[in-house]
Design a protein around this motif. Sequence first.
Motif, PDB file in Angstrom:
ATOM      1  N   ASP A 116       0.390 -39.836  -0.432  1.00  0.00           N
ATOM      2  CA  ASP A 116       0.043 -38.501  -0.926  1.00  0.00           C
ATOM      3  C   ASP A 116       0.376 -38.341  -2.403  1.00  0.00           C
ATOM      4  OD1 ASP A 116      -0.725 -37.209   1.678  1.00  0.00           O
ATOM      5  OD2 ASP A 116       1.347 -37.776   2.164  1.00  0.00           O
ATOM      6  N   ILE A 166       7.170 -32.083  -3.427  1.00  0.00           N
ATOM      7  CA  ILE A 166       6.220 -32.442  -2.366  1.00  0.00           C
ATOM      8  C   ILE A 166       6.461 -31.587  -1.132  1.00  0.00           C
ATOM      9  CG2 ILE A 166       6.125 -34.825  -3.205  1.00  0.00           C
ATOM     10  CD1 ILE A 166       7.878 -35.636  -0.835  1.00  0.00           C
ATOM     11  N   ASP A 175       5.055 -35.649   3.533  1.00  0.00           N
ATOM     12  CA  ASP A 175       4.292 -36.361   2.502  1.00  0.00           C
ATOM     13  C   ASP A 175       4.837 -37.771   2.303  1.00  0.00           C
ATOM     14  OD1 ASP A 175       2.728 -34.192   2.134  1.00  0.00           O
ATOM     15  OD2 ASP A 175       3.389 -33.736   0.092  1.00  0.00           O
ATOM     16  N   THR A 190       8.162 -42.031   3.457  1.00  0.00           N
ATOM     17  CA  THR A 190       7.699 -40.728   3.921  1.00  0.00           C
ATOM     18  C   THR A 190       8.901 -39.816   4.113  1.00  0.00           C
ATOM     19  OG1 THR A 190       5.773 -41.700   5.025  1.00  0.00           O
ATOM     20  CG2 THR A 190       6.457 -39.500   5.728  1.00  0.00           C
TER      21      THR A 190
END
Length: 795
Positions: free
Chosen positions: A689, A706, A710, A769
């Motif tokens: 992302d 973020i 993400d 992540t």
Amino acid sequence: MDIDRRTLLKVGGTTLVSGLLAGCSAPDAESTAKDVSAEAAVAAEWNVLRARLHDAFALGVAGEFDAGTTVAEDTFARFEQATGEWGAHEKLEGTSETHYEEFEEAVGQLKTRLREENTEEMSVELGLGNEHLREAQVQLVGERNVRALDLQLLGTRLENAAMVAAAGNLSGARTIATRALSAFEDGDLRDALESANEETYGAFEHAAKTMVRAAKNGKADVVANQSNDAVTAAVSGSYGLGTENVGGAGHIAVMQAQAFDANALASLGGPSASFAHAATLNGYRIRAADCTRLVARGETKRAAKVAEDIFADFEASDAHEALEEGDEDAYEGFESGLEALTTASESGDGTAVEEAVSKVDTNLRAGIETLGTGVQPAILQAGFFRARFADALERHKRGESDAAATVAQSLFARFEKNELDMHETLEGTSEQLYDRFEHEHLKEGLIPALKGNGSGASAHFEGAMQALLDFETKAASASVVAGAEASFMAGRAFDAAVVAKLGDAKRANAIVEATFAHFESGAGGYHEALEHADTDRYESFEAALGNVGGADDTYAKAVEFGHEAVESVSAVVTNTGGDFGGAAATIVQDSFSQFERSEVHESLESGDKNAYESFEAKLTAYADALDSGEDVDSANDAFATAALRAEFAVVGELDKAPVGEAKKESGEESKTKLKGGPNVQKGVPDAADHVIDVKAVSFDPEKLRIETGDTVAWKHVGGEAHTVTAREESLPEGASYWASGGFDSEKKAVSGWDAGKGAVQSGQSYVHTFETKGTFEYYCIPHEAAGMTGTIVVE
């Protein structure tokens, strides 16, 4: 050097540090200068690093902290990349691990102090970095030879004063020249030079003192001329203090330092003509977007004419050639997009119009990225957003709330995609402005208001536009803001034409009046910049804007004003001098002239014909690049490589020059010793992302915001191997530890790096992540001392 020494320097103040800056030490026991060859070339290259530290400091003294930070970062990156047995990096580490480690830390700390705009501690870190390099030079080539290099360094420091004076900062130039003169007069180098060559001593001191007086009296031309005399005297005098090899290699290093000065000067300039062209393209984006609204309201002929007129304006503008030469694909895509937009508008096909507008916009953005530099594309994007928000506000006021909501939501999505780097630049410029724009007025204000009954939407439209204007003025100079606001104001004039075409002449006049009031209130410095740049253009600009209101053919008058807006940006850019490419090229040309008359000219030509010819060719190409403003960085890099080879050629050791195959082999050997581990992979996954560029000594962006869930990829784009290592002590509650290499603790990550694990290398990325909200601090283990740290904020 231990921490007590560093602390002592920080407490000791200016007196102790200024002694270090002079590059002086106690007289040595050498009866004659040490005879050295390849060592002289390495010591000369270390002198370039010393000069670069002074460059960064000088820029800070002149108030150009961002430029100084860039120089410090570039210095560290070049040092890290100087591989090979006889490269500056490996030879320093092999000569003294203490000097090596302390030098790296000093460069990193200097960068940090420049960011903090802390001139006192900048001086401390400069002193430490300079001292450790000098002491390493003494170990390698002896004290007498280093005195020769000290004198040459003082010449480059006086060149810094000329660089700053050329940028218009005479006060900073005076400070820099005064410091260099004091370093010469307060140390034993003065006596050594006077004893070795009284005539050269007199010439150098006279030039330095004249520079100080000239800077005080505001005479930049005298500062420049005398700096040339000072460098000539420093180089000439160095031959009497050290060996011929040291004098010759050192002179090539002086020229390399002058080349870096020229690059720094070029970076200080205002926006160039290329920026004016980018601003023109930005205006086309805004005009093309109007076609969607016109077609939706059945005004197909007007929409087609808008597309045709954009094409006609582009064909006649200077931006045409600039885009074609800068990005041929974007040029062709833009023109074909305009053709499609004309056809789709004529047929009234709304879907095809939207697709054509998207194609036009995509290619114009590519052109803006090519023609703009630094924050310029982001600032132009802010101007584009302001125009589009203003257009959406008009729709909202006319009862077209669904259409207004569509525009607002589209802009939010484009902001999140970081088009033209506006998202990251806004957040990096001011978190407060970022929150005002994205959260207060857009995400949590405008969009919910438009989805509901529309209450408060107008206030949030205005708030979002004001936040973007505040961003423009905080992040860029008035001349850059002028480009964004010219686009915005021209867009408003065309909005007035659209509203008039839809039958509301009264509202069209109100738009023009509001736009005029915005300009009169300053328009982020645009008003003053234009008035100061060209009074006639300023008056014709205001007259053209006034003519839009109340005109029988509002669109024709808007087109005329659009032309004035384009010309106004060119006037502002021309007045700010564009870039300082001409002055920067002069530095290089003067350096070339000195070289042609110097001792080292013959030494290099006789030492190796190919190295000599390459050196002159790359120097000439670099001067041309500075003059034209094209490919300056690559030309500088090419000359730096040629200069490094020349340093070794002058001393008869070209086969030891740390460039070419030796560098390649060293990099390959290094890569085979290191391993990545879990979540370090080749390339960047499509599922990422966000992508953070891992540069030589920095993460870009340094701070990223973020959403939970993400995925972030850290992509290696420069320097040696890096790590991405979370700070365990600052992990949010409930978050698992993460680091390249898959380690489950920071202690294991550090020990893993020592064992060659967890490395992110060229062509690779580390992927993670984030599932937990909070703020995550991280760093690169081998480059932490250089300030290579980052932050992820998960919302």
